[in-house]
Design a protein around this motif. Structure first.
Motif, PDB file in Angstrom:
ATOM      1  N   ILE A  55       1.687 -21.272 -13.445  1.00  0.00           N
ATOM      2  CA  ILE A  55       2.252 -22.248 -12.506  1.00  0.00           C
ATOM      3  C   ILE A  55       3.547 -22.840 -13.033  1.00  0.00           C
ATOM      4  O   ILE A  55       4.171 -23.659 -12.372  1.00  0.00           O
ATOM      5  N   GLU A  56       3.957 -22.407 -14.227  1.00  0.00           N
ATOM      6  CA  GLU A  56       5.173 -22.948 -14.826  1.00  0.00           C
ATOM      7  C   GLU A  56       6.361 -22.618 -13.943  1.00  0.00           C
ATOM      8  O   GLU A  56       6.540 -21.477 -13.530  1.00  0.00           O
ATOM      9  N   GLY A  57       7.163 -23.616 -13.673  1.00  0.00           N
ATOM     10  CA  GLY A  57       8.331 -23.436 -12.830  1.00  0.00           C
ATOM     11  C   GLY A  57       8.128 -23.942 -11.415  1.00  0.00           C
ATOM     12  O   GLY A  57       9.025 -23.851 -10.588  1.00  0.00           O
ATOM     13  N   ALA A  58       6.945 -24.476 -11.121  1.00  0.00           N
ATOM     14  CA  ALA A  58       6.694 -25.035  -9.791  1.00  0.00           C
ATOM     15  C   ALA A  58       6.025 -26.402  -9.940  1.00  0.00           C
ATOM     16  O   ALA A  58       5.190 -26.603 -10.811  1.00  0.00           O
ATOM     17  N   ARG A  59       6.437 -27.309  -9.081  1.00  0.00           N
ATOM     18  CA  ARG A  59       5.819 -28.627  -9.012  1.00  0.00           C
ATOM     19  C   ARG A  59       5.407 -28.864  -7.569  1.00  0.00           C
ATOM     20  O   ARG A  59       6.132 -28.503  -6.651  1.00  0.00           O
ATOM     21  N   VAL A  60       4.249 -29.478  -7.407  1.00  0.00           N
ATOM     22  CA  VAL A  60       3.673 -29.629  -6.075  1.00  0.00           C
ATOM     23  C   VAL A  60       3.281 -31.078  -5.845  1.00  0.00           C
ATOM     24  O   VAL A  60       2.729 -31.729  -6.725  1.00  0.00           O
ATOM     25  N   GLU A  61       3.547 -31.553  -4.648  1.00  0.00           N
ATOM     26  CA  GLU A  61       3.128 -32.890  -4.231  1.00  0.00           C
ATOM     27  C   GLU A  61       2.372 -32.750  -2.906  1.00  0.00           C
ATOM     28  O   GLU A  61       2.923 -32.260  -1.920  1.00  0.00           O
ATOM     29  N   LEU A  62       1.107 -33.139  -2.913  1.00  0.00           N
ATOM     30  CA  LEU A  62       0.296 -33.106  -1.699  1.00  0.00           C
ATOM     31  C   LEU A  62       0.358 -34.465  -1.018  1.00  0.00           C
ATOM     32  O   LEU A  62       0.173 -35.491  -1.668  1.00  0.00           O
ATOM     33  N   ASP A  63       0.620 -34.474   0.274  1.00  0.00           N
ATOM     34  CA  ASP A  63       0.694 -35.708   1.053  1.00  0.00           C
ATOM     35  C   ASP A  63      -0.390 -35.690   2.124  1.00  0.00           C
ATOM     36  O   ASP A  63      -0.533 -34.698   2.842  1.00  0.00           O
ATOM     37  N   ARG A  64      -1.154 -36.763   2.216  1.00  0.00           N
ATOM     38  CA  ARG A  64      -2.164 -36.865   3.275  1.00  0.00           C
ATOM     39  C   ARG A  64      -1.477 -37.366   4.543  1.00  0.00           C
ATOM     40  O   ARG A  64      -0.734 -38.331   4.514  1.00  0.00           O
ATOM     41  N   VAL A  65      -1.738 -36.664   5.646  1.00  0.00           N
ATOM     42  CA  VAL A  65      -1.236 -37.070   6.959  1.00  0.00           C
ATOM     43  C   VAL A  65      -2.434 -37.176   7.894  1.00  0.00           C
ATOM     44  O   VAL A  65      -3.555 -36.823   7.530  1.00  0.00           O
ATOM     45  N   ALA A  66      -2.202 -37.643   9.111  1.00  0.00           N
ATOM     46  CA  ALA A  66      -3.293 -37.903  10.052  1.00  0.00           C
ATOM     47  C   ALA A  66      -4.193 -36.688  10.270  1.00  0.00           C
ATOM     48  O   ALA A  66      -5.405 -36.811  10.355  1.00  0.00           O
ATOM     49  N   ASP A  67      -3.621 -35.502  10.357  1.00  0.00           N
ATOM     50  CA  ASP A  67      -4.422 -34.310  10.651  1.00  0.00           C
ATOM     51  C   ASP A  67      -4.643 -33.415   9.430  1.00  0.00           C
ATOM     52  O   ASP A  67      -4.851 -32.224   9.560  1.00  0.00           O
ATOM     53  N   GLY A  68      -4.589 -33.964   8.230  1.00  0.00           N
ATOM     54  CA  GLY A  68      -4.852 -33.154   7.037  1.00  0.00           C
ATOM     55  C   GLY A  68      -3.879 -33.465   5.927  1.00  0.00           C
ATOM     56  O   GLY A  68      -3.670 -34.616   5.586  1.00  0.00           O
ATOM     57  N   HIS A  69      -3.292 -32.412   5.387  1.00  0.00           N
ATOM     58  CA  HIS A  69      -2.356 -32.557   4.275  1.00  0.00           C
ATOM     59  C   HIS A  69      -1.095 -31.739   4.538  1.00  0.00           C
ATOM     60  O   HIS A  69      -1.129 -30.721   5.205  1.00  0.00           O
ATOM     61  N   THR A  70       0.001 -32.211   3.996  1.00  0.00           N
ATOM     62  CA  THR A  70       1.213 -31.405   3.916  1.00  0.00           C
ATOM     63  C   THR A  70       1.548 -31.286   2.439  1.00  0.00           C
ATOM     64  O   THR A  70       1.023 -32.017   1.601  1.00  0.00           O
TER      65      THR A  70
END
Length: 125
Positions: A55-70
């Motif tokens: 996974i080196e070289g990638a960063r991820v941010e999960l955001d909760r929204v009304a109908d799930g996640h983005t």
């Protein structure tokens, strides 16, 4: 009804694989922030004996929204000097967004691409 959760490391592994497959990308490589996180992750996995997907070289941010996640993804790549940087960057964005959505079902809100180096192949005309 079952609910499943896709973790950031899974999304990052999908993103790294997709970015690395784009023509013009020499490799996916962590920037400075990624190097620190990579060392911590490697130490943790040595202790547990796991052999995780890269996974080196990638960063991820999960955001909760009304109908799930983005999800928002940042990818650091090294590209070939034989290719146009903007075109490779756009191709990485499309490839990562498509692969993450296909593999996880998550909506990709943003894919940021940082070109951290250009490799010039002097053997080619």
């Amino acid at each position: 009804m079952f609910e499943h959760t896709v973790g950031a490391p899974v999304v990052a592994a999908v993103a790294v694989r997709a970015a690395a497959a784009v023509p013009g990308v020499v490799r996916v490589e962590p920037g400075l922030v990624g190097l620190v996180a990579s060392m911590v992750r490697a130490a943790r996995h040595r202790v547990t004996g796991l052999d995780p997907a890269p996974i080196e070289g990638a960063r991820v941010e999960l955001d909760r929204v009304a109908d799930g996640h983005t999800v928002r993804v940042e990818v650091d790549v090294v590209i070939s000097g034989q290719d146009q940087a903007a075109a490779v960057g756009r191709a990485v964005q499309r490839a990562v967004a498509g692969a993450v959505t296909e593999a996880t079902g998550l909506t990709v809100a943003e894919v940021g691409v940082s070109i951290i180096d250009v490799v010039w192949d002097l053997d080619r005309p």
